[in-house]
Motif scaffolding. Sequence first.
Motif, mmCIF file in Angstrom:
data_model
loop_
_atom_site.group_PDB
_atom_site.id
_atom_site.type_symbol
_atom_site.label_atom_id
_atom_site.label_comp_id
_atom_site.label_asym_id
_atom_site.label_seq_id
_atom_site.Cartn_x
_atom_site.Cartn_y
_atom_site.Cartn_z
ATOM 1 N N SER A 129 43.872 37.904 40.330
ATOM 2 C CA SER A 129 42.438 37.652 40.499
ATOM 3 C C SER A 129 42.135 36.747 41.685
ATOM 4 C CB SER A 129 41.877 37.010 39.218
ATOM 5 O OG SER A 129 40.504 36.738 39.340
ATOM 6 N N GLY A 130 41.079 37.133 42.433
ATOM 7 C CA GLY A 130 40.547 36.295 43.489
ATOM 8 C C GLY A 130 41.353 36.287 44.770
ATOM 9 N N ARG A 131 40.891 35.452 45.718
ATOM 10 C CA ARG A 131 41.581 35.207 46.997
ATOM 11 C C ARG A 131 41.713 36.456 47.857
ATOM 12 N NH1 ARG A 131 46.682 32.570 43.809
ATOM 13 N NH2 ARG A 131 45.522 31.063 42.577
ATOM 14 N N CYS A 132 40.813 37.415 47.684
ATOM 15 C CA CYS A 132 40.903 38.649 48.460
ATOM 16 C C CYS A 132 40.347 38.438 49.859
ATOM 17 C CB CYS A 132 40.141 39.769 47.757
ATOM 18 S SG CYS A 132 40.200 41.338 48.670
ATOM 19 N N GLY A 133 41.074 38.908 50.872
ATOM 20 C CA GLY A 133 40.646 38.729 52.255
ATOM 21 C C GLY A 133 39.659 39.765 52.753
ATOM 22 N N GLU A 134 39.347 40.776 51.930
ATOM 23 C CA GLU A 134 38.363 41.785 52.332
ATOM 24 C C GLU A 134 36.948 41.244 52.109
ATOM 25 O OE1 GLU A 134 39.794 44.898 53.691
ATOM 26 O OE2 GLU A 134 41.214 43.229 53.655
ATOM 27 N N ASN A 135 35.957 41.891 52.755
ATOM 28 C CA ASN A 135 34.592 41.341 52.696
ATOM 29 C C ASN A 135 33.599 42.276 52.000
ATOM 30 O OD1 ASN A 135 34.226 43.336 54.618
ATOM 31 N ND2 ASN A 135 33.494 41.966 56.240
ATOM 32 N N CYS A 136 34.053 43.019 50.999
ATOM 33 C CA CYS A 136 33.159 43.907 50.254
ATOM 34 C C CYS A 136 32.020 43.083 49.638
ATOM 35 C CB CYS A 136 33.938 44.643 49.162
ATOM 36 S SG CYS A 136 35.388 45.547 49.768
ATOM 37 N N LYS A 137 30.793 43.432 49.973
ATOM 38 C CA LYS A 137 29.649 42.595 49.621
ATOM 39 C C LYS A 137 29.400 42.473 48.124
ATOM 40 C CE LYS A 137 26.908 43.065 53.848
ATOM 41 N NZ LYS A 137 25.608 43.515 54.417
ATOM 42 N N TYR A 138 29.847 43.461 47.357
ATOM 43 C CA TYR A 138 29.562 43.477 45.927
ATOM 44 C C TYR A 138 30.589 42.698 45.114
ATOM 45 C CZ TYR A 138 33.169 46.988 46.502
ATOM 46 O OH TYR A 138 34.330 47.618 46.868
ATOM 47 N N CYS A 139 31.706 42.293 45.717
ATOM 48 C CA CYS A 139 32.871 41.875 44.947
ATOM 49 C C CYS A 139 32.944 40.368 44.721
ATOM 50 C CB CYS A 139 34.149 42.347 45.645
ATOM 51 S SG CYS A 139 35.630 42.014 44.673
ATOM 52 N N ALA A 140 33.113 39.987 43.461
ATOM 53 C CA ALA A 140 33.226 38.576 43.095
ATOM 54 C C ALA A 140 34.567 37.983 43.515
ATOM 55 C CB ALA A 140 33.048 38.420 41.589
#
Length: 338
Positions: free
Chosen positions: A64-75
């Motif tokens: 969970s978390g710490r994702c480097g992508e910038n998908c606007k919908y994603c928590a």
Amino acid sequence: MNRNNRTPDQLATDIIAGDRIRRSDDLSLFLTAPLEELQEGAGRLQRHFCGKHIDFCTIINGRSGRCGENCKYCAQAACHHTGIDEYGFLPKEEIIRNARANQEAGANRFAIVTSGRALTGRDFDKAIETYKEMKRTLTIDLCASHGLLTREQLHRLHEAGVTSYHHNIETSRRFFPQICTSHTYDDRIRTIKMAQEEGFCVCSGGIIGMGETWEDRLDMALSLQELGIESIPINALMPIPGTGMEGRPQLPAEDILRTIAFFRYINPTANIRLAAGRKLLPQNGATAFETGASASITGNMLTTSGTTIKEDMQMLKDLGLTNKDEDCTAATGTCGAH
């Protein structure tokens, strides 16, 4: 009869007879026909191609978390500040315990979902070990959702016992750059095609309510048809504070139900799967299960806002439906294929 001058009922009859919607067709019917008429036709298609079977899948958030992508919908995007729990890949024992509980509750399949552009390195090795153990000790079908994997990684997953790979296209090609710029629509298509070539049943759909047009939703449905997708999750955006979609209005139930219905017309043999936003629908989606939706994510998780498997099993019983293959009359399509 003119292909572009059919009622929903006539269109359903033609699809049952073998016709398929094409991009060259006049698709305005899906947006202008009375919702009840559209749903009646979608229900006919569902009963013909899927019988009384509803496919239930469950998921666990394996990292969970710490994702480097910038998908606007994603928590889970690191660029957003949503206060979610952040953790590395879960212990094998915890994942298997969850999978076993879901199997015993009656779910058809179990998926590990992980944050990040792609699951790599030691975390990917841990996932492979976990899938192998689940394949050895459980009977539930296994699904994976680990981002933009390589062909070699997909092959390792398949060898480990995974039968389905989940990878959404999210929206239309036109609208995709409005919700993500850290990877492309074509990156997603490439991964989907590699997964199909490996022999996976691919689960791919998207999110509605992000600011796209009705035409974008129709385009997404057609793109999924052209890709030959067998399982299509439809998520209604639940705008999360701290994300790029914060403050967007929630979709009315009628818009979600219309989308489910025309996805059934365009993808008649696929599993149309209720996902996020199901709580926005009447009776927690009961009406949708009779008018186009032949599958759902279930279980006590964010995407279903706490719908338990037990509650869903009771709903199926009340509706005269089943998620057990042995209890289902034979369907003539490929719904539920994996």
